[in-house]
Scaffold this motif. Structure first.
Motif, PDB file in Angstrom:
ATOM      1  N   GLU A  35      -9.479  -4.673  -7.566  1.00  0.00           N
ATOM      2  CA  GLU A  35      -8.803  -3.443  -7.766  1.00  0.00           C
ATOM      3  C   GLU A  35      -7.269  -3.376  -7.071  1.00  0.00           C
ATOM      4  N   GLU A  36      -7.019  -4.171  -6.173  1.00  0.00           N
ATOM      5  CA  GLU A  36      -5.801  -3.599  -5.685  1.00  0.00           C
ATOM      6  C   GLU A  36      -4.798  -4.829  -6.111  1.00  0.00           C
ATOM      7  N   ALA A  37      -5.201  -6.018  -6.560  1.00  0.00           N
ATOM      8  CA  ALA A  37      -3.920  -6.789  -7.030  1.00  0.00           C
ATOM      9  C   ALA A  37      -4.188  -7.423  -8.389  1.00  0.00           C
ATOM     10  N   ASP A  38      -5.051  -7.041  -9.124  1.00  0.00           N
ATOM     11  CA  ASP A  38      -5.489  -7.633 -10.430  1.00  0.00           C
ATOM     12  C   ASP A  38      -5.819  -8.979 -10.647  1.00  0.00           C
ATOM     13  N   GLN A  39      -6.188  -9.471  -9.433  1.00  0.00           N
ATOM     14  CA  GLN A  39      -6.754 -11.064  -9.391  1.00  0.00           C
ATOM     15  C   GLN A  39      -8.139 -11.123  -9.325  1.00  0.00           C
ATOM     16  N   TRP A  40      -8.810 -11.741 -10.199  1.00  0.00           N
ATOM     17  CA  TRP A  40     -10.508 -11.777  -9.915  1.00  0.00           C
ATOM     18  C   TRP A  40     -10.805 -13.310  -9.606  1.00  0.00           C
ATOM     19  N   VAL A  41     -11.788 -13.350  -8.456  1.00  0.00           N
ATOM     20  CA  VAL A  41     -12.286 -14.305  -8.081  1.00  0.00           C
ATOM     21  C   VAL A  41     -13.684 -14.055  -7.875  1.00  0.00           C
ATOM     22  N   GLU A  42     -14.597 -14.907  -8.282  1.00  0.00           N
ATOM     23  CA  GLU A  42     -15.869 -14.898  -8.233  1.00  0.00           C
ATOM     24  C   GLU A  42     -16.191 -14.749  -6.576  1.00  0.00           C
ATOM     25  N   PRO A  43     -17.207 -13.837  -6.372  1.00  0.00           N
ATOM     26  CA  PRO A  43     -17.483 -13.434  -4.900  1.00  0.00           C
ATOM     27  C   PRO A  43     -18.085 -14.909  -4.278  1.00  0.00           C
ATOM     28  N   SER A  44     -18.596 -15.698  -4.926  1.00  0.00           N
ATOM     29  CA  SER A  44     -19.099 -16.970  -4.551  1.00  0.00           C
ATOM     30  C   SER A  44     -17.983 -18.059  -4.227  1.00  0.00           C
ATOM     31  N   GLU A 100       0.683  -1.430  -0.137  1.00  0.00           N
ATOM     32  CA  GLU A 100       0.120  -0.070  -0.095  1.00  0.00           C
ATOM     33  C   GLU A 100       0.839   1.204   0.003  1.00  0.00           C
ATOM     34  N   ARG A 101       0.641   2.192  -1.013  1.00  0.00           N
ATOM     35  CA  ARG A 101       1.355   3.250  -1.196  1.00  0.00           C
ATOM     36  C   ARG A 101       1.572   4.166   0.086  1.00  0.00           C
ATOM     37  N   THR A 102       0.564   4.561   0.455  1.00  0.00           N
ATOM     38  CA  THR A 102       0.571   5.525   1.708  1.00  0.00           C
ATOM     39  C   THR A 102       1.194   5.178   3.065  1.00  0.00           C
ATOM     40  N   ARG A 103       0.913   3.641   3.407  1.00  0.00           N
ATOM     41  CA  ARG A 103       1.190   3.404   4.692  1.00  0.00           C
ATOM     42  C   ARG A 103       2.729   2.626   4.346  1.00  0.00           C
ATOM     43  N   GLY A 104       3.159   2.181   3.276  1.00  0.00           N
ATOM     44  CA  GLY A 104       4.203   1.415   2.706  1.00  0.00           C
ATOM     45  C   GLY A 104       4.498   0.292   3.643  1.00  0.00           C
ATOM     46  N   CYS A 105       3.521  -0.319   3.626  1.00  0.00           N
ATOM     47  CA  CYS A 105       3.732  -1.771   4.205  1.00  0.00           C
ATOM     48  C   CYS A 105       3.025  -2.964   3.416  1.00  0.00           C
ATOM     49  N   TRP A 106       3.419  -3.974   3.428  1.00  0.00           N
ATOM     50  CA  TRP A 106       2.841  -5.245   2.933  1.00  0.00           C
ATOM     51  C   TRP A 106       1.713  -5.664   3.610  1.00  0.00           C
ATOM     52  N   GLU A 107       0.548  -5.998   3.122  1.00  0.00           N
ATOM     53  CA  GLU A 107      -0.531  -6.315   3.727  1.00  0.00           C
ATOM     54  C   GLU A 107      -1.624  -7.286   2.852  1.00  0.00           C
ATOM     55  N   LEU A 108      -2.676  -7.829   3.238  1.00  0.00           N
ATOM     56  CA  LEU A 108      -3.660  -8.499   2.441  1.00  0.00           C
ATOM     57  C   LEU A 108      -4.466  -7.406   1.582  1.00  0.00           C
ATOM     58  N   PRO A 109      -4.792  -7.734   0.485  1.00  0.00           N
ATOM     59  CA  PRO A 109      -5.767  -6.960  -0.330  1.00  0.00           C
ATOM     60  C   PRO A 109      -6.889  -6.853   0.510  1.00  0.00           C
ATOM     61  N   GLY A 110      -7.621  -5.707   0.512  1.00  0.00           N
ATOM     62  CA  GLY A 110      -8.899  -5.405   1.174  1.00  0.00           C
ATOM     63  C   GLY A 110      -9.243  -3.992   1.320  1.00  0.00           C
ATOM     64  N   THR A 134      -0.612  -4.646 -12.375  1.00  0.00           N
ATOM     65  CA  THR A 134      -0.170  -3.203 -13.010  1.00  0.00           C
ATOM     66  C   THR A 134      -0.240  -2.237 -11.759  1.00  0.00           C
ATOM     67  N   PRO A 135       0.883  -1.706 -11.246  1.00  0.00           N
ATOM     68  CA  PRO A 135       0.685  -0.787 -10.331  1.00  0.00           C
ATOM     69  C   PRO A 135      -0.301   0.146 -10.336  1.00  0.00           C
ATOM     70  N   ASN A 136      -1.054   0.674  -9.457  1.00  0.00           N
ATOM     71  CA  ASN A 136      -2.043   1.722  -9.432  1.00  0.00           C
ATOM     72  C   ASN A 136      -1.920   2.651  -8.482  1.00  0.00           C
ATOM     73  N   GLU A 137      -2.748   3.633  -8.288  1.00  0.00           N
ATOM     74  CA  GLU A 137      -2.695   4.975  -7.362  1.00  0.00           C
ATOM     75  C   GLU A 137      -2.722   4.509  -6.109  1.00  0.00           C
ATOM     76  N   GLU A 138      -3.068   3.233  -5.695  1.00  0.00           N
ATOM     77  CA  GLU A 138      -3.102   2.738  -4.089  1.00  0.00           C
ATOM     78  C   GLU A 138      -2.060   1.943  -3.772  1.00  0.00           C
TER      79      GLU A 138
END
Length: 145
Positions: free
Chosen positions: A67-76, A38-48, A110-114
């Motif tokens: 949105e954060e990691a470009d990995q798609w998983v169906e919610p179900s 995460e860019r602002t906090r500068g730490c490694w964390e779980l996507p969420g 692909t890196p993004n704003e967050e």
């Protein structure tokens, strides 16, 4: 962040003493855990992240993973793990829903704003570029039964 409690109750029975405000995903591939920097906090964390109005925690978890990691998983396809009660130094106590997922074919990132990067972490030292969010790593460990 401090972990105050973790409850393995049914997904449709969220705790009632605080609002459910976020969802996180412990995504795994070949025994490795997906972490985002995460860019602002500068730490490694779980996507969420936050749950949008009208959205379920499950839907938020899938959206944030995308949105954060470009990995798609169906919610179900997400596996509900439980509710984490956490506290940040400058925030009130809040609850988040923890989900897990197996990623069979990771997509390129692909890196993004967050998020500036992702890592398929095998454990041990933090990936280069920042410290580990230890609460997230602990919660991810609860998903590997």
């Amino acid at each position: 962040m401090r972990l105050l409690a973790f409850a393995t109750v049914p997904e449709d029975s969220p705790p009632s003493d605080h609002e459910l405000t976020y969802a996180i995903v412990a995504a795994h591939h070949d025994g490795r855990l997906l972490l985002v920097r995460e860019r602002t906090r500068g730490c490694w964390e779980l996507p969420g992240g936050g749950i949008d109005p009208g959205e379920t925690a499950r839907e938020a978890a899938a959206r944030e993973l995308w949105e954060e990691a470009d990995q798609w998983v169906e919610p179900s396809a997400l596996r509900f793990e439980g509710f984490a009660r956490t506290a940040l130094p400058d925030h009130l106590t809040r609850y988040g829903a923890l989900f897990s997922a197996e990623i069979t074919d990771p997509a390129p990132f692909t890196p993004n704003e967050e998020i500036s990067g992702i890592s398929w972490w095998a454990g041990g030292d933090a990936p280069a570029g920042g410290p580990l969010q230890t609460v997230d790593v602990y919660l991810a460990g609860l998903t590997r039964r």
